[in-house]
Design a protein around this motif. Structure first.
Motif, mmCIF file in Angstrom:
data_model
loop_
_atom_site.group_PDB
_atom_site.id
_atom_site.type_symbol
_atom_site.label_atom_id
_atom_site.label_comp_id
_atom_site.label_asym_id
_atom_site.label_seq_id
_atom_site.Cartn_x
_atom_site.Cartn_y
_atom_site.Cartn_z
ATOM 1 N N ALA A 47 1.871 -10.022 8.838
ATOM 2 C CA ALA A 47 1.672 -11.077 7.844
ATOM 3 C C ALA A 47 2.073 -12.442 8.392
ATOM 4 C CB ALA A 47 2.475 -10.760 6.594
ATOM 5 N N ASP A 48 3.124 -12.487 9.198
ATOM 6 C CA ASP A 48 3.605 -13.773 9.709
ATOM 7 C C ASP A 48 2.954 -14.153 11.034
ATOM 8 O OD1 ASP A 48 4.890 -11.534 10.705
ATOM 9 O OD2 ASP A 48 6.752 -12.570 11.140
ATOM 10 N N GLN A 49 2.355 -13.174 11.748
ATOM 11 C CA GLN A 49 1.685 -13.483 13.016
ATOM 12 C C GLN A 49 0.371 -12.690 13.056
ATOM 13 O OE1 GLN A 49 4.181 -13.419 16.641
ATOM 14 N NE2 GLN A 49 5.940 -13.215 15.289
ATOM 15 N N PRO A 50 -0.674 -13.169 12.358
ATOM 16 C CA PRO A 50 -1.900 -12.377 12.204
ATOM 17 C C PRO A 50 -2.575 -11.995 13.519
ATOM 18 C CG PRO A 50 -1.895 -14.303 10.770
ATOM 19 C CD PRO A 50 -0.728 -14.451 11.671
ATOM 20 N N GLY A 51 -2.208 -12.666 14.607
ATOM 21 C CA GLY A 51 -2.794 -12.326 15.904
ATOM 22 C C GLY A 51 -2.185 -11.066 16.495
ATOM 23 N N LYS A 52 -1.152 -10.537 15.876
ATOM 24 C CA LYS A 52 -0.451 -9.360 16.404
ATOM 25 C C LYS A 52 -0.622 -8.170 15.460
ATOM 26 C CE LYS A 52 2.023 -11.335 19.792
ATOM 27 N NZ LYS A 52 2.060 -10.878 21.171
ATOM 28 N N LYS A 53 -0.499 -6.964 15.992
ATOM 29 C CA LYS A 53 -0.575 -5.757 15.160
ATOM 30 C C LYS A 53 0.856 -5.284 14.880
ATOM 31 C CE LYS A 53 -5.070 -5.161 15.167
ATOM 32 N NZ LYS A 53 -5.886 -4.782 14.019
ATOM 33 N N ASP A 54 1.090 -4.905 13.622
ATOM 34 C CA ASP A 54 2.463 -4.668 13.150
ATOM 35 C C ASP A 54 2.791 -3.168 13.127
ATOM 36 O OD1 ASP A 54 4.908 -4.736 11.920
ATOM 37 O OD2 ASP A 54 4.312 -6.202 10.397
ATOM 38 N N LEU A 55 3.577 -2.727 14.109
ATOM 39 C CA LEU A 55 3.972 -1.314 14.149
ATOM 40 C C LEU A 55 5.078 -1.027 13.121
ATOM 41 C CD1 LEU A 55 3.832 1.501 15.511
ATOM 42 C CD2 LEU A 55 5.360 0.659 17.289
ATOM 43 N N GLY A 56 5.806 -2.060 12.744
ATOM 44 C CA GLY A 56 6.907 -1.874 11.781
ATOM 45 C C GLY A 56 6.442 -1.870 10.334
ATOM 46 N N LEU A 57 5.303 -2.517 10.048
ATOM 47 C CA LEU A 57 4.847 -2.704 8.663
ATOM 48 C C LEU A 57 4.899 -1.403 7.855
ATOM 49 C CD1 LEU A 57 3.466 -4.522 6.479
ATOM 50 C CD2 LEU A 57 1.275 -3.764 7.424
ATOM 51 N N ASN A 58 5.516 -1.488 6.700
ATOM 52 C CA ASN A 58 5.680 -0.335 5.790
ATOM 53 C C ASN A 58 6.593 0.762 6.345
ATOM 54 O OD1 ASN A 58 4.146 -1.477 3.772
ATOM 55 N ND2 ASN A 58 2.236 -0.613 4.553
ATOM 56 N N GLY A 59 7.278 0.431 7.439
ATOM 57 C CA GLY A 59 8.289 1.347 7.968
ATOM 58 C C GLY A 59 9.660 0.722 7.754
ATOM 59 N N THR A 60 10.705 1.440 8.144
ATOM 60 C CA THR A 60 12.063 0.913 8.010
ATOM 61 C C THR A 60 12.997 1.748 8.872
ATOM 62 O OG1 THR A 60 13.739 0.235 6.393
ATOM 63 C CG2 THR A 60 12.634 2.303 5.939
ATOM 64 N N TYR A 61 14.304 1.474 8.775
ATOM 65 C CA TYR A 61 15.276 2.269 9.533
ATOM 66 C C TYR A 61 16.079 3.144 8.585
ATOM 67 C CZ TYR A 61 14.359 -0.942 13.405
ATOM 68 O OH TYR A 61 13.765 -1.663 14.406
ATOM 69 N N THR B 240 4.058 10.330 0.663
ATOM 70 C CA THR B 240 4.048 8.874 0.589
ATOM 71 C C THR B 240 4.561 8.393 -0.770
ATOM 72 O OG1 THR B 240 1.806 8.777 -0.259
ATOM 73 C CG2 THR B 240 2.058 8.765 2.143
ATOM 74 N N ALA B 241 4.685 7.073 -0.880
ATOM 75 C CA ALA B 241 5.367 6.468 -2.034
ATOM 76 C C ALA B 241 4.479 6.292 -3.270
ATOM 77 C CB ALA B 241 5.946 5.122 -1.619
ATOM 78 N N GLU B 242 3.274 6.872 -3.235
ATOM 79 C CA GLU B 242 2.453 6.837 -4.469
ATOM 80 C C GLU B 242 3.128 7.702 -5.525
ATOM 81 O OE1 GLU B 242 -1.988 7.533 -3.134
ATOM 82 O OE2 GLU B 242 -0.483 8.529 -1.894
ATOM 83 N N ASP C 272 0.852 4.110 2.399
ATOM 84 C CA ASP C 272 1.239 3.924 3.795
ATOM 85 C C ASP C 272 2.758 4.032 3.995
ATOM 86 O OD1 ASP C 272 0.430 3.417 6.440
ATOM 87 O OD2 ASP C 272 0.981 1.295 6.261
ATOM 88 N N VAL C 273 3.506 4.084 2.881
ATOM 89 C CA VAL C 273 4.978 4.033 2.948
ATOM 90 C C VAL C 273 5.535 5.441 2.739
ATOM 91 C CG1 VAL C 273 7.042 3.030 1.860
ATOM 92 C CG2 VAL C 273 4.899 1.719 1.914
ATOM 93 N N GLN C 274 6.508 5.859 3.540
ATOM 94 C CA GLN C 274 7.145 7.166 3.289
ATOM 95 C C GLN C 274 7.935 7.076 1.976
ATOM 96 O OE1 GLN C 274 8.442 9.893 6.228
ATOM 97 N NE2 GLN C 274 7.993 8.515 7.911
ATOM 98 N N ALA C 275 7.857 8.187 1.223
ATOM 99 C CA ALA C 275 8.310 8.171 -0.173
ATOM 100 C C ALA C 275 9.779 7.857 -0.362
ATOM 101 C CB ALA C 275 7.992 9.522 -0.805
ATOM 102 N N MET C 276 10.628 8.182 0.625
ATOM 103 C CA MET C 276 12.070 8.044 0.375
ATOM 104 C C MET C 276 12.513 6.596 0.207
ATOM 105 S SD MET C 276 13.700 9.113 4.044
ATOM 106 C CE MET C 276 15.393 8.726 3.655
ATOM 107 N N VAL C 277 11.662 5.648 0.571
ATOM 108 C CA VAL C 277 12.023 4.252 0.326
ATOM 109 C C VAL C 277 11.952 3.971 -1.182
ATOM 110 C CG1 VAL C 277 11.509 1.850 0.933
ATOM 111 C CG2 VAL C 277 11.018 3.663 2.566
ATOM 112 N N ASP D 128 0.870 -1.173 0.000
ATOM 113 C CA ASP D 128 0.000 0.000 0.000
ATOM 114 C C ASP D 128 0.914 1.233 0.000
ATOM 115 O OD1 ASP D 128 -1.760 2.007 0.446
ATOM 116 O OD2 ASP D 128 -2.382 1.351 2.452
ATOM 117 N N TYR D 129 1.192 1.760 -1.198
ATOM 118 C CA TYR D 129 2.136 2.876 -1.306
ATOM 119 C C TYR D 129 1.722 4.092 -0.478
ATOM 120 C CZ TYR D 129 4.443 0.356 -5.126
ATOM 121 O OH TYR D 129 5.115 -0.571 -5.873
#
Ligand code: HEM
Length: 507
Positions: free
Chosen positions: A232-246, A47-49, A8-13, A5-6
């Motif tokens: 995606a790998d643990q659907p029971g959890k909410k992903d704070l990292g998803l579409n983020g990075t360092y 964002t990355a759109e 949701d992603v910051q554009a610099m990636v 989902d572009y």
């Protein structure tokens, strides 16, 4: 595979904002958490759109201290990677590994050390002439209440070249946004390719190990977690990292006069030889940045997949190469900056050679090219560079003149995106750039970045080797330090959803 989902992603990636030649990086401390959250809620983060009409951009990233200042609970922060939590400067052994000793010691930095670790970096980009207006518009009504500005780090458009004068930003990994790349946990990649799994650069997707990089996963009952998507790998959890990075940020001061004056002396003021020596140190020509090794005959997957036809052609010309044809390092020295930074090898050195050769390699026999075995496979250690130059441009010829008293500082605001700071940036910086034993060589580190500090068992680290065809290698001695670290920190670049979580936490 989840579709990216572009929005949701910051554009610099995805983009380098090449046409927005004006930019600056605000390093800020959170003064008032409530005001900072109000600012964050309204911040027009890009964002990355694909938005062709875009003329300005804004990106925001936080240090661990910044997340704490916003009131993110410690148990949530504990889910981030160790190196992000510890920070770039808080562990002396990390500083040693990164080469941050001697003149590079964090104690001498302008920012990034002790109470000078910023809470956030606010990055603003604009078309020429539009930056000042954009800065004011980005700040809005809450900025001065929310933040203490530590620094506003400038950038300079040097016409696509870095401060020493070489074309910058030529080679970048090709991110597999469509997630078509197949990697297997049990199967080697036999050839070098430029396409890299999305999970190497964006959290929440599979990486080159066909695994998900660790990131903070929240219990759905955690306050604010309902704004986040399931992992995606643990659907029971909410992903704070998803579409983020360092984002790794290092401010690197370049001694441009020192660089060219040293080369001038070493070559007896012969202009052509001076340029050739500089090119050997970088691994590319000074003119258009062409590699010193010939183009590879086999097509490298992922080269030339970006941009229009002209850009693709240029990409292929400048990046369609490996070092397989230069096993003696006579075309491009083993220690050249780009050969260290990306050795362009595969899991099995020498490329595809059939199952028997493969078996011999696995058993440790049959490798004619012993050097290649000593370097880790490149695909696990790629970084996406998003840096910009700063300071006044100085041509290689002008750099030979004596510095005026008020000579300005110049260098690189080095920014690198990676989903795993330790395996990507820190590995490249430590094992390939700073290490005085590399690819069969000793007593030298990266010719541009090396700090020339003695290390245990290696009192001299200030040489640079130039292998020669049919002759004993040439060796330059007493190479000075050309680049000094003056600041730096590790940041988390959150997704838009994570920004909303940060802006509303504790509200
Ligand atoms: C002031 C400091 C630096 C200067 C002047 C510099 C200069 C250059 C130049 C001229 C190139 C070739 C053009 C290109 O592909 O963009 C290059 C490539 C590269 N540099 Fe640096 N660099 C610096 C710092 C760093 C650091 C700190 C790292 C990582 C730890 C790094 C990693 C790379 C990588 C990965 C490449 C691409 C290699 C390839 O894929 O062929 N550089 N750099």
């Amino acid at each position: 595979m989840p579709v990216v989902d572009y929005k949701d992603v910051q554009a610099m990636v995805r983009f380098g904002f090449g046409k927005m030649t004006e930019a600056c990086y605000y390093l800020v401390h959170v003064k008032n958490a409530a005001a900072a959250k109000e600012w964050l809620l309204r911040a027009p983060v890009t964002t990355a759109e694909i938005t062709p009409s875009l003329r300005t951009a804004l990106q925001v990233a936080f240090t661990r201290q910044g997340l704490e200042a916003l009131g993110v609970p410690q148990k949530v922060i504990a889910g981030f990677s160790t190196e992000f939590m510890t920070g770039m400067t808080c562990d002396p052994s990390r500083s040693r590994r990164l080469g941050d000793v001697g003149a590079n010691s964090p104690g001498k930095w302008r920012w990034g050390y002790e109470d000078k670790v910023p809470h956030a970096v606010v990055m603003v980009f604009a078309y020429p002439g539009e930056l000042e207006r954009w800065k004011q518009s980005v700040k809005g009504e809450f900025w001065s209440q929310a933040f203490q500005e530590m620094e506003c780090l400038p950038t300079q458009d040097m016409g696509g070249r870095e401060a020493f004068g070489f074309v910058d930003g030529i080679s970048q990994p090709d991110l597999d946004w469509e997630q078509l790349r197949k990697v297997s946990r049990n199967c080697d990649q036999l050839t070098y390719g430029n396409t890299v799994c999305l999970g190497e650069f964006l959290l929440g997707y599979t990486n080159e190990y066909d695994r998900y990089t660790d990131r903070p996963l929240l219990d759905p009952t955690e306050p604010g977690a309902n704004q986040l998507l399931p992992a995606a790998d643990q659907p029971g959890k909410k992903d704070l990292g998803l579409n983020g990075t360092y984002v790794v940020f290092r401010q690197l001061r370049q001694d441009v006069r020192g660089f060219w004056q040293f080369l001038d002396k070493a070559t007896g003021s012969a202009r052509l030889q001076r340029y050739q020596l500089a090119e050997a140190m970088v691994g590319r020509t000074l003119g258009d940045g062409a590699p010193l090794v010939p183009a590879s005959r086999s097509l490298i997957p992922g080269v030339g997949n970006n941009g229009d036809q002209a850009a693709r052609k240029q990409d292929v010309r400048l990046n369609q190469f490996t070092y397989d044809s230069d096993v003696a390092g006579t075309a491009c020295p083993f220690g050249a900056h780009i050969r260290r930074a990306n050795p362009r090898n595969a899991d099995i050195p020498g490329g595809p050679q059939g199952w028997f050769t493969h078996l011999l390699h696995i058993l440790g026999f049959g490798n004619k090219n012993v050097r290649a075995d000593q370097i880790a496979s490149t695909r696990f250690h790629r970084i996406l560079r998003r840096g910009r130059e700063y300071g006044e441009k100085l041509s290689p010829d002008d750099a030979l003149r004596t510095a005026p008293e008020n000579d300005s500082e110049r260098g690189l605001q080095f920014l690198a995106v990676s989903a795993n700071i330790q395996r990507q940036f820190e590995f490249v910086q430590n094992a390939w750039m700073m290490r005085t034993k590399f690819d069969g060589m000793t007593e030298e580190s990266d010719p541009l970045l090396g700090n020339r500090e003695p290390v245990p068992g290696c009192p001299f680290t200030n040489t640079f080797s130039l292998p020669q065809e049919g002759r004993v290698r040439q060796r330059m001695m007493d190479v000075p330090q050309f680049i000094t670290v003056v600041g730096g920190a590790y940041f988390f670049l959150p997704s838009k959803r994570a920004i909303r979580y940060l802006a509303t936490i504790g509200a």
